[in-house]
Write a protein that holds these residues in place. Sequence first.
Motif: not given
Length: 119
Positions: A7-15
């Motif tokens: 649910x942390x969109x910045x985390x998924x984008x960074x991954x």
Amino acid sequence: MVLIVDDNVSYTERMVEILSEDFQSVRFYTAASFEDAVPFIDSIDLQVAMLDINLPGKSGIDLLNYIKNNKKPCRVIMITNQAFDSYRRKCLELGAEHFLDKTSDFEKIPVLLAEMLEN
């Protein structure tokens, strides 16, 4: 094909940004909840799902159950800040192949993903 659910969109984008550098031929998908992830799981031939435990609504454990109960050939890595032994045991019993702590096991992700995509 790899699905990252967090649910942390910045985390998924960074991954996706980091993993795309090493895995240029792999297609990455992202979802922020159980409900967002199910259509990907049902319609795409996923190789690996990377699931956070703490999601809005149903949890990543619920999503792991969904994948395994529907006999999807998708392999699962749990990646969470909720790295409690009880969660680890439960996820591994339910069929997750790996259980990682987001804060301390981040460097393991590319290595495990490479192994899982090769086999």
